[in-house]
Design a protein around this motif. Structure first.
Motif, PDB file in Angstrom:
ATOM      1  N   GLY A 126       0.925  -1.013  -0.058  1.00  0.00           N
ATOM      2  CA  GLY A 126      -0.134   0.085   0.302  1.00  0.00           C
ATOM      3  C   GLY A 126       0.711   0.961   0.131  1.00  0.00           C
ATOM      4  N   TYR A 127       0.626   2.414  -1.249  1.00  0.00           N
ATOM      5  CA  TYR A 127       1.098   3.628  -0.729  1.00  0.00           C
ATOM      6  C   TYR A 127       0.258   4.501  -1.360  1.00  0.00           C
ATOM      7  CZ  TYR A 127       5.232   0.637  -3.011  1.00  0.00           C
ATOM      8  OH  TYR A 127       6.265  -0.160  -3.339  1.00  0.00           O
ATOM      9  N   GLN A 128       0.278   5.877  -0.604  1.00  0.00           N
ATOM     10  CA  GLN A 128      -0.244   6.870  -0.949  1.00  0.00           C
ATOM     11  C   GLN A 128      -0.837   7.493  -2.411  1.00  0.00           C
ATOM     12  OE1 GLN A 128       1.354   9.122   2.159  1.00  0.00           O
ATOM     13  NE2 GLN A 128      -0.891   9.241   3.479  1.00  0.00           N
ATOM     14  N   TRP A 129      -1.250   7.261  -2.794  1.00  0.00           N
ATOM     15  CA  TRP A 129      -2.941   6.276  -2.581  1.00  0.00           C
ATOM     16  C   TRP A 129      -2.626   5.297  -4.210  1.00  0.00           C
ATOM     17  CZ3 TRP A 129      -2.106  11.483  -1.212  1.00  0.00           C
ATOM     18  CH2 TRP A 129      -1.849  11.737   0.297  1.00  0.00           C
ATOM     19  N   TYR A 130      -2.627   4.688  -4.529  1.00  0.00           N
ATOM     20  CA  TYR A 130      -2.367   3.522  -4.880  1.00  0.00           C
ATOM     21  C   TYR A 130      -1.259   2.255  -4.287  1.00  0.00           C
ATOM     22  CZ  TYR A 130       2.783   4.461  -6.040  1.00  0.00           C
ATOM     23  OH  TYR A 130       4.004   4.716  -5.635  1.00  0.00           O
ATOM     24  N   TRP A 131      -2.048   1.283  -5.241  1.00  0.00           N
ATOM     25  CA  TRP A 131      -1.731  -0.075  -4.275  1.00  0.00           C
ATOM     26  C   TRP A 131      -0.692  -0.936  -5.611  1.00  0.00           C
ATOM     27  CZ3 TRP A 131      -2.661  -2.586   0.102  1.00  0.00           C
ATOM     28  CH2 TRP A 131      -3.419  -2.032   0.393  1.00  0.00           C
ATOM     29  N   GLY A 132       0.272  -1.438  -5.101  1.00  0.00           N
ATOM     30  CA  GLY A 132       1.196  -1.792  -5.994  1.00  0.00           C
ATOM     31  C   GLY A 132       1.651  -3.741  -5.433  1.00  0.00           C
ATOM     32  N   TYR A 133       1.919  -4.554  -6.540  1.00  0.00           N
ATOM     33  CA  TYR A 133       1.286  -6.147  -6.276  1.00  0.00           C
ATOM     34  C   TYR A 133       3.343  -6.313  -7.145  1.00  0.00           C
ATOM     35  CZ  TYR A 133      -2.870  -4.524  -6.201  1.00  0.00           C
ATOM     36  OH  TYR A 133      -4.545  -4.189  -5.827  1.00  0.00           O
ATOM     37  N   GLU A 134       3.624  -7.521  -6.316  1.00  0.00           N
ATOM     38  CA  GLU A 134       4.959  -7.959  -6.790  1.00  0.00           C
ATOM     39  C   GLU A 134       4.106  -9.833  -6.726  1.00  0.00           C
ATOM     40  OE1 GLU A 134       9.617  -9.173  -4.580  1.00  0.00           O
ATOM     41  OE2 GLU A 134       8.034  -7.271  -4.425  1.00  0.00           O
ATOM     42  N   TYR A 135       4.616 -10.282  -7.711  1.00  0.00           N
ATOM     43  CA  TYR A 135       4.706 -12.053  -7.897  1.00  0.00           C
ATOM     44  C   TYR A 135       6.421 -12.485  -6.854  1.00  0.00           C
ATOM     45  CZ  TYR A 135       0.392 -10.922 -10.591  1.00  0.00           C
ATOM     46  OH  TYR A 135      -1.029 -10.637 -11.097  1.00  0.00           O
ATOM     47  N   THR A 136       6.103 -13.107  -6.441  1.00  0.00           N
ATOM     48  CA  THR A 136       7.711 -13.357  -5.904  1.00  0.00           C
ATOM     49  C   THR A 136       7.678 -14.367  -6.326  1.00  0.00           C
ATOM     50  OG1 THR A 136       6.691 -14.407  -4.053  1.00  0.00           O
ATOM     51  CG2 THR A 136       6.902 -11.753  -3.842  1.00  0.00           C
ATOM     52  N   ASP A 137       6.885 -15.816  -6.661  1.00  0.00           N
ATOM     53  CA  ASP A 137       7.108 -17.181  -6.925  1.00  0.00           C
ATOM     54  C   ASP A 137       7.910 -17.310  -7.711  1.00  0.00           C
ATOM     55  OD1 ASP A 137       5.420 -17.740  -5.395  1.00  0.00           O
ATOM     56  OD2 ASP A 137       3.780 -17.671  -6.905  1.00  0.00           O
ATOM     57  N   GLU A 138       9.390 -18.145  -8.175  1.00  0.00           N
ATOM     58  CA  GLU A 138       9.647 -18.004  -8.871  1.00  0.00           C
ATOM     59  C   GLU A 138       9.400 -18.720 -10.284  1.00  0.00           C
ATOM     60  OE1 GLU A 138      13.710 -22.048  -9.164  1.00  0.00           O
ATOM     61  OE2 GLU A 138      12.176 -22.209  -7.736  1.00  0.00           O
ATOM     62  N   GLY A 139      10.339 -17.933 -11.231  1.00  0.00           N
ATOM     63  CA  GLY A 139       9.957 -17.444 -12.504  1.00  0.00           C
ATOM     64  C   GLY A 139       9.264 -16.934 -12.743  1.00  0.00           C
ATOM     65  N   MET A 140       8.586 -15.773 -12.348  1.00  0.00           N
ATOM     66  CA  MET A 140       7.676 -14.618 -12.489  1.00  0.00           C
ATOM     67  C   MET A 140       8.818 -13.573 -12.695  1.00  0.00           C
ATOM     68  SD  MET A 140       4.689 -15.901 -12.604  1.00  0.00           S
ATOM     69  CE  MET A 140       4.119 -13.656 -12.574  1.00  0.00           C
ATOM     70  N   GLY A 141      10.175 -13.841 -12.680  1.00  0.00           N
ATOM     71  CA  GLY A 141      10.903 -12.931 -13.070  1.00  0.00           C
ATOM     72  C   GLY A 141      10.560 -11.566 -12.072  1.00  0.00           C
ATOM     73  N   ASP A 142      10.662 -11.624 -11.148  1.00  0.00           N
ATOM     74  CA  ASP A 142       9.944 -10.101  -9.942  1.00  0.00           C
ATOM     75  C   ASP A 142       9.088  -9.642 -10.226  1.00  0.00           C
ATOM     76  OD1 ASP A 142      12.328 -11.963  -8.121  1.00  0.00           O
ATOM     77  OD2 ASP A 142      13.765 -10.599  -8.993  1.00  0.00           O
TER      78      ASP A 142
END
Length: 298
Positions: A126-142
């Motif tokens: 959570g940020y002011q004011w939006y969301w950031g999403y990170e795919y942390t699984d292996e093979g998702m290239g961060d």
């Protein structure tokens, strides 16, 4: 029987054109899209019955007291100071009611907090004011991207670019980049914040968890239906608290696999291909529905 078949097929075709979750002027919870939300619906209905019965019982007692024991009907009041039976009942009855409520409540809380074996992990920041999403699984290239609300003035342009109706870009809820997950897969959701307190809430999934700076909270969900689901930040976080929605797109496993590969190179292209694939699947489903209607008429 033919009319029933036609009505069923027409209803299915109409459902294809609607996004699940909520409707204008809706009262009550959103439609459940997970097993946890099913349990929340059941628990809410169960406690509603209990409080309704208790309220009506207390109302009946008040009416009896007002009618039977007012000064005209009962000019000489009783001087009884204690009644053992009444005191025992009004002590034990609330305890039993609380036990009836507590047992399923604790089971539901445990089910929400205990993360089962999961298929993938997504981190929401959570940020002011939006969301950031990170795919942390292996093979998702961060894979990481920010998700920002579509301004009201831009809704028509976004709807045209996606090839959907304006209703499918809901005001104050649609975002430029949806969080994409596959259907019928258990997703571990890690939630944190970069600046102040936020909260990740997805009503149709029964998910609501605080996003705390410096702390990583976890929850989970398993969506059983494809579609776009909407939520919002549910923790007062500043002047634009009402303008950081959550849009979560649930797709088939095949669509997700193709999107995940393309998104690591170009997120915009991946989203365009995903929208096109969804539209193609809808057309196939609509054509199949029309064929079923034709068969039912014949």
């Amino acid at each position: 029987m033919v009319a029933l078949a036609i009505a069923t097929v027409c209803g299915s075709a109409a459902a294809l054109a609607q996004e699940p979750g909520f409707v204008p002027w809706q009262l009550g919870f959103q439609s459940a899209a997970t097993e946890v939300m099913d349990d929340i619906h059941w628990f809410n209905n169960m406690t509603l019955w209990i409080i309704t019965i208790v309220t009506l019982f207390v109302l009946a007692l008040l009416i009896v007291v007002m009618v039977k024991f007012n000064s005209k009907a009962n000019p000489v009041p009783s001087r009884t100071s204690h009644n053992t039976m009444i005191e025992v009942v009004w002590t034990i009855a609330p305890i039993l009611i609380l036990v009836v409520i507590a047992v399923p409540s604790f089971r539901l809380l445990y089910k929400e907090l205990e993360i089962p074996e999961y298929d993938m992990t997504v981190k929401a920041i959570g940020y002011q004011w939006y969301w950031g999403y990170e795919y942390t699984d292996e093979g998702m290239g961060d894979l990481y991207f920010d998700s920002i609300m579509v301004e009201d003035a831009d809704r028509a342009e976004v709807a045209e670019a996606r090839g959907v109706s304006l209703d499918e870009v809901p005001r104050l809820l649609a975002v430029d980049y949806d969080l994409v997950v596959p259907v019928n897969k258990t997703v571990r959701l890690q939630v944190t914040a970069e600046d102040v307190l936020h909260a990740f809430a997805m009503p149709a999934f029964g998910v609501k968890i605080d996003a705390v700076p410096g702390r990583l909270n976890e929850t989970w969900f398993k969506a059983r239906e494809t579609g776009v689901y909407y939520g919002q930040c549910s923790e007062l976080c500043g002047i634009k608290h009402a303008f950081m929605p959550i849009a979560l797109r649930v797709v088939t496993q095949e669509q997700y696999d193709a999107w995940a590969i393309a998104a690591q190179d170009d997120l915009d292209v991946a989203n365009e291909q995903l929208i096109a694939a969804i539209a193609a699947d809808k057309k196939v489903a609509e054509a199949r529905s029309i064929d079923e209607i034709t068969v039912a008429k014949n």
